[in-house]
Write a protein that holds these residues in place. Structure first.
Motif, mmCIF file in Angstrom:
data_model
loop_
_atom_site.group_PDB
_atom_site.id
_atom_site.type_symbol
_atom_site.label_atom_id
_atom_site.label_comp_id
_atom_site.label_asym_id
_atom_site.label_seq_id
_atom_site.Cartn_x
_atom_site.Cartn_y
_atom_site.Cartn_z
ATOM 1 N N ALA B 190 9.649 5.995 7.631
ATOM 2 C CA ALA B 190 8.541 5.096 7.290
ATOM 3 C C ALA B 190 8.104 5.306 5.836
ATOM 4 O O ALA B 190 8.467 6.297 5.199
ATOM 5 C CB ALA B 190 7.363 5.344 8.227
ATOM 6 N N TYR B 191 7.336 4.339 5.332
ATOM 7 C CA TYR B 191 6.849 4.412 3.954
ATOM 8 C C TYR B 191 5.333 4.323 3.931
ATOM 9 O O TYR B 191 4.746 3.494 4.634
ATOM 10 C CB TYR B 191 7.432 3.272 3.129
ATOM 11 C CG TYR B 191 6.943 3.218 1.708
ATOM 12 C CD1 TYR B 191 7.589 3.941 0.708
ATOM 13 C CD2 TYR B 191 5.837 2.443 1.350
ATOM 14 C CE1 TYR B 191 7.152 3.903 -0.611
ATOM 15 C CE2 TYR B 191 5.386 2.399 0.034
ATOM 16 C CZ TYR B 191 6.052 3.128 -0.936
ATOM 17 O OH TYR B 191 5.623 3.085 -2.227
ATOM 18 N N VAL B 192 4.711 5.176 3.141
ATOM 19 C CA VAL B 192 3.253 5.165 3.016
ATOM 20 C C VAL B 192 2.868 5.022 1.553
ATOM 21 O O VAL B 192 3.320 5.808 0.712
ATOM 22 C CB VAL B 192 2.650 6.479 3.566
ATOM 23 C CG1 VAL B 192 1.180 6.581 3.196
ATOM 24 C CG2 VAL B 192 2.821 6.552 5.077
ATOM 25 N N GLY B 193 2.067 4.026 1.247
ATOM 26 C CA GLY B 193 1.639 3.881 -0.144
ATOM 27 C C GLY B 193 0.767 2.657 -0.356
ATOM 28 O O GLY B 193 0.585 1.853 0.560
ATOM 29 N N PRO B 194 0.221 2.537 -1.571
ATOM 30 C CA PRO B 194 -0.660 1.415 -1.885
ATOM 31 C C PRO B 194 0.150 0.199 -2.346
ATOM 32 O O PRO B 194 1.379 0.301 -2.546
ATOM 33 C CB PRO B 194 -1.479 1.953 -3.047
ATOM 34 C CG PRO B 194 -0.565 2.892 -3.756
ATOM 35 C CD PRO B 194 0.356 3.464 -2.705
ATOM 36 N N THR B 195 -0.519 -0.899 -2.478
ATOM 37 C CA THR B 195 0.109 -2.092 -3.054
ATOM 38 C C THR B 195 -0.892 -2.717 -4.022
ATOM 39 O O THR B 195 -1.081 -3.918 -4.045
ATOM 40 C CB THR B 195 0.476 -3.119 -1.964
ATOM 41 O OG1 THR B 195 -0.687 -3.348 -1.155
ATOM 42 C CG2 THR B 195 1.599 -2.648 -1.094
ATOM 43 N N ASP B 196 -1.512 -1.834 -4.801
ATOM 44 C CA ASP B 196 -2.608 -2.287 -5.649
ATOM 45 C C ASP B 196 -2.192 -2.578 -7.078
ATOM 46 O O ASP B 196 -3.016 -2.874 -7.932
ATOM 47 C CB ASP B 196 -3.728 -1.247 -5.642
ATOM 48 C CG ASP B 196 -3.236 0.083 -6.188
ATOM 49 O OD1 ASP B 196 -2.028 0.207 -6.480
ATOM 50 O OD2 ASP B 196 -4.053 1.008 -6.326
ATOM 51 N N SER B 197 -0.906 -2.447 -7.359
ATOM 52 C CA SER B 197 -0.446 -2.659 -8.735
ATOM 53 C C SER B 197 1.012 -3.088 -8.711
ATOM 54 O O SER B 197 1.701 -2.951 -7.709
ATOM 55 C CB SER B 197 -0.572 -1.367 -9.528
ATOM 56 O OG SER B 197 0.326 -0.411 -9.009
ATOM 57 N N GLU B 198 1.436 -3.570 -9.848
ATOM 58 C CA GLU B 198 2.839 -3.933 -10.026
ATOM 59 C C GLU B 198 3.759 -2.784 -9.610
ATOM 60 O O GLU B 198 4.720 -2.965 -8.866
ATOM 61 C CB GLU B 198 3.043 -4.184 -11.517
ATOM 62 C CG GLU B 198 3.664 -5.510 -11.857
ATOM 63 C CD GLU B 198 3.780 -5.613 -13.381
ATOM 64 O OE1 GLU B 198 4.869 -5.919 -13.848
ATOM 65 O OE2 GLU B 198 2.769 -5.356 -14.073
ATOM 66 N N ASN B 199 3.421 -1.604 -10.109
ATOM 67 C CA ASN B 199 4.206 -0.409 -9.808
ATOM 68 C C ASN B 199 4.353 -0.152 -8.330
ATOM 69 O O ASN B 199 5.438 0.101 -7.826
ATOM 70 C CB ASN B 199 3.493 0.830 -10.362
ATOM 71 C CG ASN B 199 3.752 0.993 -11.821
ATOM 72 O OD1 ASN B 199 4.769 0.514 -12.320
ATOM 73 N ND2 ASN B 199 2.830 1.648 -12.497
ATOM 74 N N SER B 200 3.219 -0.161 -7.664
ATOM 75 C CA SER B 200 3.228 0.253 -6.274
ATOM 76 C C SER B 200 3.934 -0.784 -5.401
ATOM 77 O O SER B 200 4.629 -0.436 -4.455
ATOM 78 C CB SER B 200 1.799 0.509 -5.791
ATOM 79 O OG SER B 200 0.977 -0.596 -6.087
ATOM 80 N N ILE B 201 3.776 -2.037 -5.747
ATOM 81 C CA ILE B 201 4.468 -3.082 -4.981
ATOM 82 C C ILE B 201 5.969 -2.958 -5.178
ATOM 83 O O ILE B 201 6.755 -3.016 -4.224
ATOM 84 C CB ILE B 201 3.962 -4.474 -5.408
ATOM 85 C CG1 ILE B 201 2.492 -4.629 -4.995
ATOM 86 C CG2 ILE B 201 4.820 -5.570 -4.797
ATOM 87 C CD1 ILE B 201 1.829 -5.859 -5.572
ATOM 88 N N ALA B 202 6.360 -2.715 -6.428
ATOM 89 C CA ALA B 202 7.794 -2.594 -6.713
ATOM 90 C C ALA B 202 8.402 -1.406 -5.963
ATOM 91 O O ALA B 202 9.518 -1.472 -5.459
ATOM 92 C CB ALA B 202 8.015 -2.440 -8.215
#
Lengths: 340, 340
Positions: B190-202
């Motif tokens: 599984a993956y855990v992380g934010p999607t609050d920026s270009e970086n994190s979405i990528a």
DNA sequence: GTGAAAGCGCTAACAG
DNA sequence: CTGTTAGCGCTTTCAC
């Protein structure tokens, strides 16, 4: 990446149809300009996106309106937090600040001072300078002219006699640590840390006098270790593999404590009894579940608040010149210390 | 705290018995001054402790001789290391740099941008600007005039089309992580992380496509978590207490991974099987014995070296304008990942 | 109330 | 090779 060039006071003056000096007056004084003209100037400024160039300003007026913050070790989370908090409080109070770093830390932990960055910040003519954190040697800061007040945060600074010092009381901190361990049943309490600076020597001495204070003077043991994890690891190994090993180790700071923890962990895996470990600074790492290190909180907010207060109170810097302000530290108990 | 005032070029000129301009020439050009006079000027300068005021210099010449480094998050050890390394290499190559921070991080992790510090640094007229690290939004940097070249380190920057970007290849990094876990026998990753920026979405997308690539597309699960330890902890709890929990968790960065590790540790203490965890950035904390987190090394030295190279090569900034330079990341396996 | 002029510390384009 | 001059963006007398 839009405007080819920042607008100057001249551009604003022209757009508003007044002279440069009048436009300048609007930004530097309260009154002295007729309301309608003042309005015109502000409008033009907004349209052009004009902001005064504060450096040109401090060049001309001999001293700027901002506080310079000099960070002495970007790799020390404690100092970063103090600096950031100070900045934030100053910002809230409308006091501009400008932060920079004079020290480059190499991978091996060696800190090299770039004197030109101290020069650079001074050339900007801050109205006051906050030096966050110590160095093995604060002599590079002796070049600071007497005319600009200096506040040193979280460090001693005997080489800067006119500076105001704001820091935690190390003696009290060590007393808290030793007492905490004694209450948990420990008596063979050793100390691991460097003696490379005024700070580190004072902290070690505070350990020794605390042991004395609690009647454990004979059991006091100190082991030298530079301020890095692997040095703490090596020092702990040495202590724990010796004859009559301690049941608790007080480390100079969190970083060293992490190394001590690793050493302890290894020995436990090999069947030995666990050893209590304490740090100092209560960095965010100590708080991590995997680490859970008992540490000393230096009350960063209180330090930052005090600094901001000194800087924003009229005559504040004058009143505190040359003084040392010691703040009460607080012990944060975590899993790394336990009943024996 | 000694000299009341920094000596100026005038003082030097007077002491050396020459005109101000001649003295200035000595410091700004190689030739053009007779050896004996040059000698006299330098001697006077040394005696007085004179150093040119570089800000007055850049004010006059329209552009300074230094590179501005803007640190976007003082609390991210990765960025600090990149900034410090860059500074060190530039220093070795004789290129002055001046570091500052435009962002204040609050205790809750919220980052507030102080636009005036961006202004301030720009008003110093750096010959180039290095922005280290990303922000949820790089728009505050749009005010940078086109005339000054920008290098962005370790972040995307689609809002700065003319900037040069130097960063690790996230797709490759995620491929390394997923492959590593597959080789250890994992498939429910599984993956855990934010999607609050270009970086994190990528980065999240890179996870998804890596899973796809290895034929595990159907098993891909993502769980949102802001970039802080406690958010990682909560997200991991959610994942692990759900139906069909993963056997491995890939975290957006080390910080989040630490939280995930805490959650895993708790469950293990309660009798559950351990879960593999990976981080990203290979910060010094991941390396600690107590933590031992498998992570991705962004090759900070290579990034710093590339930046320094661009800045110190003639036409370097021109040649790389608008380009994105992706560097190979490297997986550092530690105890947090193991054979299932 | 308003504008002109000088100058912070420095450089750059001139003339001697 | 040397010295004078003007001016970066701004503030601060000083007259009007």
């Amino acid at each position: 990446m839009v405007a080819a060039k920042r607008p100057t006071i001249r551009d604003v003056a022209e757009a508003a149809g007044v002279s440069k000096s009048l436009a300048a007056l609007v930004f530097s004084t309260e009154g002295g300009v007729s309301p309608d003209r003042r309005e015109k100037v502000l409008e033009a400024a907004k349209k052009l996106g004009y902001t005064p160039n504060q450096w040109a300003r401090s060049l001309r007026s001999g001293s700027g309106s901002f506080v310079g913050i000099l960070l002495n070790d970007l790799h020390n989370p404690l100092l970063i937090q103090i600096a950031d908090l100070t900045r934030k409080i100053l910002l809230e109070r409308g006091q501009q600040s400008f932060i920079s770093a004079a020290v480059i830390t190499e991978k091996n932990g060696k800190r090299i001072v770039d004197p030109s960055s101290i020069h650079s910040l001074l050339d900007l003519r801050p109205k006051a300078l906050v030096i966050v954190g110590g160095l093995p040697d604060l002599k590079p800061f002796k070049q600071i002219p007497d005319t600009i007040p200096v506040i040193v945060a979280s460090s001693q600074a005997s080489s800067l006699p006119n500076a105001t010092i704001v820091r935690a009381d190390d003696h009290e901190a060590l007393r808290l640590l030793v007492r905490h361990l004694i209450e948990l049943g420990h008596s063979k309490i050793a100390y691991v840390g460097p003696t490379d600076s005024e700070n580190s020597i004072a902290r070690r001495d505070a350990y020794l006098s605390s042991m004395e204070f609690f009647g454990l003077g004979d059991l006091a043991v100190t082991q030298l270790a530079d301020r890095f994890e692997d040095r703490g690891y090596a020092a702990a190994k040495l202590l724990l593999q010796g004859a009559n090993p301690p049941t608790a180790i007080v480390a100079f700071n969190d970083n060293i404590a992490f190394g001590v923890q690793s050493a302890v962990q290894e020995l436990v895996a090999a069947g030995r009894n666990p050893v209590a470990v304490t740090g100092f600074d209560n960095t965010f790492v100590a708080e991590l579940g995997m680490v859970s290190l008992t540490s000393i909180e230096q009350e960063k907010e209180a330090i930052a608040m005090k600094i901001a207060e000194i800087l924003t109170t009229p005559d504040g810097v004058e009143d505190y010149r040359g003084q040392e302000i010691k703040l009460m530290p607080r012990l944060i108990a975590r899993k790394s210390t336990f009943r024996i």
